[in-house]
Design an enzyme around this catalytic site. Structure first.
Site, PDB file in Angstrom:
ATOM      1  N   GLU A 125     -81.138  19.941  77.519  1.00  0.00           N
ATOM      2  CA  GLU A 125     -81.830  19.121  78.518  1.00  0.00           C
ATOM      3  C   GLU A 125     -82.466  20.007  79.573  1.00  0.00           C
ATOM      4  O   GLU A 125     -81.779  20.626  80.389  1.00  0.00           O
ATOM      5  CB  GLU A 125     -80.867  18.140  79.187  1.00  0.00           C
ATOM      6  CG  GLU A 125     -81.559  17.251  80.205  1.00  0.00           C
ATOM      7  CD  GLU A 125     -80.608  16.314  80.934  1.00  0.00           C
ATOM      8  OE1 GLU A 125     -81.069  15.662  81.900  1.00  0.00           O
ATOM      9  OE2 GLU A 125     -79.429  16.242  80.562  1.00  0.00           O
ATOM     10  N   LYS A 139     -59.473   9.690  73.880  1.00  0.00           N
ATOM     11  CA  LYS A 139     -60.916   9.786  73.666  1.00  0.00           C
ATOM     12  C   LYS A 139     -61.629   8.455  73.900  1.00  0.00           C
ATOM     13  O   LYS A 139     -62.655   8.169  73.286  1.00  0.00           O
ATOM     14  CB  LYS A 139     -61.212  10.372  72.283  1.00  0.00           C
ATOM     15  CG  LYS A 139     -60.685  11.796  72.177  1.00  0.00           C
ATOM     16  CD  LYS A 139     -60.833  12.411  70.813  1.00  0.00           C
ATOM     17  CE  LYS A 139     -60.223  13.813  70.843  1.00  0.00           C
ATOM     18  NZ  LYS A 139     -60.196  14.453  69.529  1.00  0.00           N
ATOM     19  N   HIS A 156     -88.414  16.846  86.182  1.00  0.00           N
ATOM     20  CA  HIS A 156     -88.383  16.691  84.728  1.00  0.00           C
ATOM     21  C   HIS A 156     -89.753  16.953  84.114  1.00  0.00           C
ATOM     22  O   HIS A 156     -89.861  17.496  83.012  1.00  0.00           O
ATOM     23  CB  HIS A 156     -87.888  15.289  84.350  1.00  0.00           C
ATOM     24  CG  HIS A 156     -86.410  15.186  84.331  1.00  0.00           C
ATOM     25  ND1 HIS A 156     -85.661  15.490  83.218  1.00  0.00           N
ATOM     26  CD2 HIS A 156     -85.508  14.847  85.296  1.00  0.00           C
ATOM     27  CE1 HIS A 156     -84.367  15.332  83.485  1.00  0.00           C
ATOM     28  NE2 HIS A 156     -84.247  14.948  84.739  1.00  0.00           N
ATOM     29  N   ASP A 211     -62.803  20.201  73.260  1.00  0.00           N
ATOM     30  CA  ASP A 211     -63.020  19.067  72.359  1.00  0.00           C
ATOM     31  C   ASP A 211     -63.992  18.114  73.055  1.00  0.00           C
ATOM     32  O   ASP A 211     -63.620  17.409  73.994  1.00  0.00           O
ATOM     33  CB  ASP A 211     -61.685  18.374  72.075  1.00  0.00           C
ATOM     34  CG  ASP A 211     -61.807  17.267  71.035  1.00  0.00           C
ATOM     35  OD1 ASP A 211     -62.916  16.749  70.838  1.00  0.00           O
ATOM     36  OD2 ASP A 211     -60.785  16.916  70.430  1.00  0.00           O
TER      37      ASP A 211
END
Length: 390
Positions: free
Chosen positions: A87, A217, A382, A291
């Protein structure tokens, strides 16, 4: 009908021949030339326990942000932060927030709590049997903890929370896990504890090792309130003149925008009243071998700010479920270990340091994006940095 199988070698599935067979399999079975993914510098022999059917790597660009100045209990000084991302503007934005915080004297960080859970659910014939078992658990905590301890040298059962409903007792077995994230560790330890319980409880009971109450999770209010992983705070007081000079916005406008965003977060029922904690954390997770699925919990955030009487701006973030490791899992792989080494965070005794650097990075990113939105610089940034150019 026989399905086509991915090539594997029983004796040496991480050897050159097995890997090459899978690479050729991809080229034969798909339209991909598999050119870039099949080039890597790591040793495949280090991968057992991290991936199966290995054939290559995903190369994610890593940018360097910082330095961020951290006044922590475990992280002290300036740190350059590796951020793995695709990004545009992300690294630049975090660096901008870090510069602001550095010139304000640095970010103060504090680790408040450390827990990892496995959450068995116990079933009975009626609610009174469940109540009796709950009382028995309290009376027998020490031998239960001793049974759990037989499976691990670094984990320790520190308490069992109980949540009765109907004829069921949902529990949360809370552990400290050292420098490991600890999900597998707590699963093994809790299974040993439940086996001891099953053998020694005088009544009849049935259990599932995980009753979905650890919310592994998955984001949840229970983990935000009771902690899963590390609970860490980052805070800073920013002089009004510095904010205006660096971020092109006044602190009263920054605070007013904060309050409007607070209401929007309440209306949308999010796990986060900040701007984009998942951005910085995910980029650090990928870079340092965490993770990444744990971002579902780790991105939860409580943001709090005050406009002080003199116009200065107090800002803080609390991350209540930061699940990270500095040892084990993917942290020891080649590039991931190098990124942890950049932070001085690889190995034993470093996980709280990493937690504090991550929290400080998140706060810097919150301040940078929040200021850009108020100053109407967000879209332009951006446009300038976030688009691929020919």
């Amino acid at each position: 009908m026989n399905s086509i199988r991915i090539p594997r070698e029983r004796d040496n599935d991480y050897g050159r021949a097995a890997i090459k067979a899978r690479q050729e399999f991809i080229r034969d079975q798909t339209d991909s030339p598999a050119e870039h993914v099949t080039h890597y510098s790591l040793d495949p022999c280090t991968l057992p326990g991290n991936v199966e059917n290995f054939f290559g790597v995903a190369q994610v660009p890593i940018g360097l942000a910082g330095p961020v100045l951290v006044n922590g209990e475990h992280a002290q000084g300036e740190f350059f932060v590796p951020l793995a991302t695709t990004e545009g503007t992300l690294v630049a934005s975090y660096s901008r927030g870090m510069k602001l915080c550095r010139e304000a004297g640095g970010i103060t960080t504090t680790v408040l709590d450390d827990k990892m859970q496995r959450a068995p659910v116990f079933s009975f014939n009626n609610a009174r049997e469940a109540k009796a078992f709950s009382e028995w658990l309290d009376a027998n905590f020490e031998p239960i903890a001793a049974a759990a301890q037989t499976t691990t040298s670094s984990g320790k059962l520190i308490g069992i929370q109980k949540f009765p409903v109907s004829k069921l007792l949902y529990t949360r077995f809370n552990y400290t896990t050292g420098d490991a994230a600890g999900q597998n560790m707590t699963g093994k330890a809790t299974f040993a504890a439940c086996a001891w319980i099953k053998q020694n409880y005088p009544g009849e009971l049935h259990f599932l090792l995980e009753g979905q109450f650890a919310t592994d999770k998955k984001t949840s209010v229970v983990n935000m309130l009771h902690t899963r992983g590390k609970r860490v705070v980052a805070e800073i007081t920013l002089p009004a003149t510095l904010v205006e000079e660096q971020m092109h916005v006044s602190t009263d406008k920054l605070y007013a925008a904060r309050m409007r965003g607070q209401l929007g977060s309440i209306m949308s029922v999010t796990n986060n009243n900040g701007n984009h904690s998942a951005n910085g954390l995910t980029a650090m997770f990928i870079a340092t071998g965490q993770d990444v699925a744990n971002i579902a919990e780790s991105s939860a955030l409580y943001g709090f700010s005050e406009l002080l009487p003199n116009g200065d701006f107090y800002a803080s973030i609390t991350i209540p479920a930061l699940i990270i490791a500095t040892y084990g899992g993917g942290t020891g792989l080649a590039t991931q270990r190098e990124c942890l080494d950049i932070l001085g965070c690889y190995g034993a005794g470093k996980v709280y340091k990493l937690a504090e650097i991550m929290a400080a990075t998140v706060l810097a990113g919150e301040l940078s994006l929040g200021s850009a939105v108020v100053a109407e610089e967000w879209v332009q940034a951006h446009d300038d940095l976030g688009r691929n150019r020919p």
